[in-house]
Design an enzyme around this catalytic site. Sequence first.
Site, PDB file in Angstrom:
ATOM      1  N   SER D 277       0.698  -1.127  -0.012  1.00 48.49           N
ATOM      2  CA  SER D 277       0.047   0.176  -0.007  1.00 48.49           C
ATOM      3  C   SER D 277       0.937   1.223  -0.016  1.00 48.49           C
ATOM      4  O   SER D 277       2.018   1.333   0.685  1.00 48.49           O
ATOM      5  CB  SER D 277      -0.960   0.049   1.270  1.00 48.49           C
ATOM      6  OG  SER D 277      -1.177   1.367   1.686  1.00 48.49           O
ATOM      7  N   LYS D 283       0.909  -3.306   4.701  1.00 49.99           N
ATOM      8  CA  LYS D 283      -0.134  -4.175   4.017  1.00 49.99           C
ATOM      9  C   LYS D 283       0.703  -5.302   2.954  1.00 49.99           C
ATOM     10  O   LYS D 283       1.560  -4.784   2.409  1.00 49.99           O
ATOM     11  CB  LYS D 283      -0.974  -3.273   3.095  1.00 49.99           C
ATOM     12  CG  LYS D 283      -2.130  -2.418   3.999  1.00 49.99           C
ATOM     13  CD  LYS D 283      -3.110  -3.086   4.591  1.00 49.99           C
ATOM     14  CE  LYS D 283      -3.919  -4.050   3.597  1.00 49.99           C
ATOM     15  NZ  LYS D 283      -4.824  -2.880   2.889  1.00 49.99           N
TER      16      LYS D 283
END
Lengths: 461, 461, 461, 461
Positions: D277, D283
Amino acid sequence: MGKLWGGRFDKGTNRFIEEYTESISFDQRLFKEDIKGSIAHCRMLIKQGIIPEEEGKKIISALEEILKEAEEKGIPCDPSYEDIHTYIESRLREKVGDIAGKLHTARSRNDQIVLDVKLYMKREIAQIISLIEELQKNLVKKAEEEIDTILPGFTHLQHAQPVSLAFHLLAYFWMLERDRGRFKDALKRLDENPLGSCALAGTALPIDRFYTTELLGFEKPTENAMDTVSNRDFILEFLSTAGIAMINLSRLCEEMVIWSSPEFSFVELSDEVCTGSSIMPQKKNPDVAELTRGKVGRVIGNLVSLLVTLKGLPLSYNRDLQEDKEPLFDTADTLKGALKAVSLMIEGAKFNRERMRLMAKEGFTEATDLADYLVKKGIPFREAHRIIGEIVKYCIANSKRLDELSLTEYKKFCQEFEEDLYKAIDIENVVDSRKSYGGTSRTLLKEQIERIKKERGWQKG
Amino acid sequence: MGKLWGGRFDKGTNRFIEEYTESISFDQRLFKEDIKGSIAHCRMLIKQGIIPEEEGKKIISALEEILKEAEEKGIPCDPSYEDIHTYIESRLREKVGDIAGKLHTARSRNDQIVLDVKLYMKREIAQIISLIEELQKNLVKKAEEEIDTILPGFTHLQHAQPVSLAFHLLAYFWMLERDRGRFKDALKRLDENPLGSCALAGTALPIDRFYTTELLGFEKPTENAMDTVSNRDFILEFLSTAGIAMINLSRLCEEMVIWSSPEFSFVELSDEVCTGSSIMPQKKNPDVAELTRGKVGRVIGNLVSLLVTLKGLPLSYNRDLQEDKEPLFDTADTLKGALKAVSLMIEGAKFNRERMRLMAKEGFTEATDLADYLVKKGIPFREAHRIIGEIVKYCIANSKRLDELSLTEYKKFCQEFEEDLYKAIDIENVVDSRKSYGGTSRTLLKEQIERIKKERGWQKG
Amino acid sequence: MGKLWGGRFDKGTNRFIEEYTESISFDQRLFKEDIKGSIAHCRMLIKQGIIPEEEGKKIISALEEILKEAEEKGIPCDPSYEDIHTYIESRLREKVGDIAGKLHTARSRNDQIVLDVKLYMKREIAQIISLIEELQKNLVKKAEEEIDTILPGFTHLQHAQPVSLAFHLLAYFWMLERDRGRFKDALKRLDENPLGSCALAGTALPIDRFYTTELLGFEKPTENAMDTVSNRDFILEFLSTAGIAMINLSRLCEEMVIWSSPEFSFVELSDEVCTGSSIMPQKKNPDVAELTRGKVGRVIGNLVSLLVTLKGLPLSYNRDLQEDKEPLFDTADTLKGALKAVSLMIEGAKFNRERMRLMAKEGFTEATDLADYLVKKGIPFREAHRIIGEIVKYCIANSKRLDELSLTEYKKFCQEFEEDLYKAIDIENVVDSRKSYGGTSRTLLKEQIERIKKERGWQKG
Amino acid sequence: MGKLWGGRFDKGTNRFIEEYTESISFDQRLFKEDIKGSIAHCRMLIKQGIIPEEEGKKIISALEEILKEAEEKGIPCDPSYEDIHTYIESRLREKVGDIAGKLHTARSRNDQIVLDVKLYMKREIAQIISLIEELQKNLVKKAEEEIDTILPGFTHLQHAQPVSLAFHLLAYFWMLERDRGRFKDALKRLDENPLGSCALAGTALPIDRFYTTELLGFEKPTENAMDTVSNRDFILEFLSTAGIAMINLSRLCEEMVIWSSPEFSFVELSDEVCTGSSIMPQKKNPDVAELTRGKVGRVIGNLVSLLVTLKGLPLSYNRDLQEDKEPLFDTADTLKGALKAVSLMIEGAKFNRERMRLMAKEGFTEATDLADYLVKKGIPFREAHRIIGEIVKYCIANSKRLDELSLTEYKKFCQEFEEDLYKAIDIENVVDSRKSYGGTSRTLLKEQIERIKKERGWQKG
């Protein structure tokens, strides 16, 4: 039963073709609208002196009788009646004899069917808007109850940032708000009276379309008779608006299914909206959520159905248009059912607050805030992002959460870290810090909920 | 080129996956919107004191340079850039160094892409509305020229009643009017600024979303950040609105194809919108009408594409959403092309007035009027209908038109017929007699045309 | 009525949810298949010693009674029965008491419903193939009758080259031949017995799936129980195969509609497949052709419906799958009806041979042959094409057909023209000259018709 | 560049229309097929003496040059070339002068384009089948590795019964096996040579279609020229077959997304198929799974696109058909990419064996076996089902798993329980006991894997 046409025909349609072409099995749902329209038409014919008042009154009272009968006993599904108009005229003839034929003056099945469909749709759309509002109300109520429930906000079904459950539920409120707006616009656009367009070109008889417009509660009469009998784009608009709404519901249902899984255990749906298994005694299945998600298929299918049917049709009326009704009815029924079902499901849902809170801390959801922390200390965002990435890798390798690292460990990655970092990644603080308009801060959410309740008059709910 | 992420990853994506997942080959179309959005974002960051004014100004002027370069030289289609945001940030970094990273403060690709798409759509919808109006204008102009042209009005592609060609053309005006209304509603509904929603939850930084809303010309900011980054229903609304408009155009095109056939010979399309055959030298094919009719397929396909993609997606952003742009771009391009093409086609169409008039008399199109004639004499409509049916059968058997039967012949079917019947079925009279609101009477049509021209300010056109 | 599950549930489903989730209103169509499957299952349980023979026999004879009753009196549509399986088990319990429960040994509704659907589809596909063959037979018969009828072959709905009507009709024979092949392949692929897959994983009981496979007439048992209860791709294959067939039929119907128009007058459809108008006594509308063309919409809609429903479903059974049956039933019914209707339409169609022949000469359909004539004289094709283009322009300007120009006029365009050109453009010669394999030459067509009749055993038809 | 037609036209197409109608921007992908087809056509013309050998040879060697040039430098995307055929003929003319025109003898763009598309599809389908087999191989390999991994088998995303991960993975093998069968059938059905059908009716020139059939590697020539140039149902079959395959892949991808969530943690996808991300450094997103799931939209959209385009088209060639290529190309590219991407994803997936095993015991997945245990003791299934339901309720109330209840506790619910019940619900025993054909027993799975490997010749893989 004699057809409304037939003069020039030598040979009747055969039985199979009669069944193949009939529409009474489904257009009988329009009997109320058909009779209501006929009564208005008849009143206008009387007022304009096109038919004698006495005959007109007989027709009207016979129609009222037919309406009552049909409400009580239903319509016989006999394909030889061809369609609902034929059936009603046939009943009328039985009651008043040949003057029944006068009702067909200055009218054709072409404008009559559009009228019936529009009257039906006006009622259905009003109901749908109401059901959307009911569901919105349940979401707001639940949001109010769950404002302090913190769960992981997901992107890619991965934990992203912690959010309030109220925030998550209100996301659906705003989706539904657009759906509601679309239905309102659709309703407004179709609110034009088709009656009096006749077969395709209007009539030479001195009818008054503004009078029937008033009687039937339309905003105005349509402007071009040929367009009126050819056009079904208002049904397409309804079908696509319903399709979009079902897509939005399918997303909510998908979440309820996933959240009900033992692995998530975020929600316990009420027994009412679940069923069991015939072979596995332990099962409690989120059937209503699944079925609603599945039903988006038929609603999209109905939309495609009518798009395909209308594609490339020359003006004006073509028999292909008979295929407009089944997808319309099925979509209205399905959407109303889905809205009710989802309302019930939301109303009875018990969210597992502890589990959600626990998971909100997993997955490094405070990582963005840690990056923002560094940004506030003057580190460019991209650099901060890179540093936090390294810290996350370190945590994974050492099986630690972010709040479990010591300041010393933090300082290895960046000297700017200080003791106050722990406050910055406290989960309540993280949620409440997101104060930008539309953010998940609980203060903002409370304000938004109050504002909505006030606007809708739900305060005392 | 380095990814905007990557800190926690050990292993790069492989080349095939890079190509499989890239979006720069299509989202580069949004480079203007992306830069425009970044400039507004940067101005707000400066105003709020989130980034120093000096740095912010450097960023803005570098972005303006990048915009100019891209307008001149285009964007290199290198899949390693992943998407347009990455490309622009990478160019920015080359120009201003590490401070480039600050532009990403309080912003995520999740809100950024929604912003780009909305800015794009606002421009496209405005153009589409304009093109619809252009086509409407051409239809009205043609209607004015062809008001005295009488052709058979069709139902079931059979002759029904004679109508003015103006009436037929204006039917399309009114269809397009609803399309125009739908686009206006769609435009209004999407006019909410997503910027500042960040990844999914808003931000802790003191941003001012109302300021960017003003700078970017939106009506207001969106209300819920999670909804903002998850939602694509405004694209669905656009795609379905475009789909309905294409269906309407497909009907006009179908008519142009049929009317161009040697058997019909109702219209001669201009050479401009036709092509020939490589093997058959005599051919003049209505390609533009056919191709436009064919292109309704892709527009419906694009709608279905995004419906399927969105079905059952949990909140908030999921990578599936990347699939929203190609159908959107293709639909906007296709619809704009189709509207232009149909405008040109209508503008250059030469209607064969004699042929239309001749055919208007064939097929017993005056039969309804003959029935109405009997109704005026007091015969119930259904009975009149039956009588005329018999007369038509007689005509077919004797190869005669209705105006070729003698009064004696007429009287054999019904004693109420008198000499004035011939006036009742005179074709001009028939058309002009349909004076009910929205009917084909030329007086009404002239009034309607005047009214439209006045409302739109087309009088001097 | 008690659910087949319920042990762990505290609270019953409410009445609305019961109606929302029930399937008995449509899956009752499968009662024969359900009972047939249950009997086979019971026989296997007896053979394997899983249930005592005496009890098994009681169950079987009770099932046979239930079948008889249902065939006579139908199934009560009570949503509290939930589905057809529950209804039948409930009836069984009334007849044999608690041993009814033993029928559910080593079976789940998950494999049971797939079995029912497959048995249903095997029968339906066989019927559809038969109806396709019937329509093919009618096309061949008509082709044989109309071999000497010459009409313009169209491209772009413009006259291209003259062809035999037999050639045109046989084009549809070959389309249908591919449809037939697709249904045969679909039938073969689904011919695997799902029974014994149980809930999702098979069973520990010593069942014999090969025995039920034999009893039920399947080719083999399915290979993976989880796939068996999750999979609906065989229904998708059926729905898309039906969709393609309907698209092909829609093209034939479009032609019948266009050919029935007064402008074309190529065909007179029989009264049987036409209807009249309630307001226009002269109308004879090709309703069956239009309606069939319109019904392609629902068949494509059904396909899209199930595609959307299945998209993104995890394994194994999910309640969404309940939505598979209505599109399946509707598509099977619609396609069978359409095939019958089109068969009747073709059978009763009277082609207007004179009109077709007259039009075959219009539109310069011999132009290609005139170009070929020049090619044979040594002119390159492109040059010949250009010359003929000039001649056509000259003809249009002078309102002449190609066979009306004098040799002198021809020679002005090219010196290679000689008297024999007139023979080259004689319409019968033109048709018969196209002797390339698959061409329109009547000799070839006769041979093809003979070959087809021989292969199908239709000689004595 | 001069059009291949134009003789009878006074006025050129305008620039916008040229762009609107061009196809060279996408049909240039067929340049190899187009040249290959032209060479075969030319060889046949030489063999049949239709063009002189010397000229034919010049044409062939020029075509070979053009092929080489195009492979090296690509095709200029100039809309004035209209389509790929025009471009190639134009290049040919530059090389060999006017004899280029002779190549067009006994051929039309109508049969030429069908030929190009079929040659393209034959190659693509072969590749797709190969990629399916590759993915099947990866699934089998993974199944072999994970045969001892036990996870909960799901229905309704609830735990149902424990299964081997091999069993779950092989479910996808069998889905893909049907996809493979469908592609093979589609390939066989389209394997008919269209060349020589010319514009729509065949040709008077003495061509040999069997010779080009042989040269181009088709099974046989098509049977009816009009059908040949009108038909696109073979593309529909391809598009729907691809759509079904993508639906199947979307299910696998959905599972990978869900299984990757922190709550499930069943699988860790390789970095290669994930991305991060830009704002959340922690992420790791399963992008490839999501994107592939999302791409099912475009494939279904492409199918609908062509269905809509073909609906209601009269015979034979219409310009609408130009719209067949983009959906075809896009679908072939998308499906190939998706198959490759999913193969990579499966290959690199690390399944979390401990987590799966742990969860397999949660959710009372042994409940069915406990019921079967009672059945074996003579309790009717329905009664056993009810008893287990009560036990499950008791467990939930007391937070116990089934294997944690004492025999005393069991006996409270039913006296038939004995000590051996614990063996019956041991998780390995449960999995292995399901020995019915197609069940999850590891012995059966090993046999099936061996059988597949032998049939496919994968033993040494």
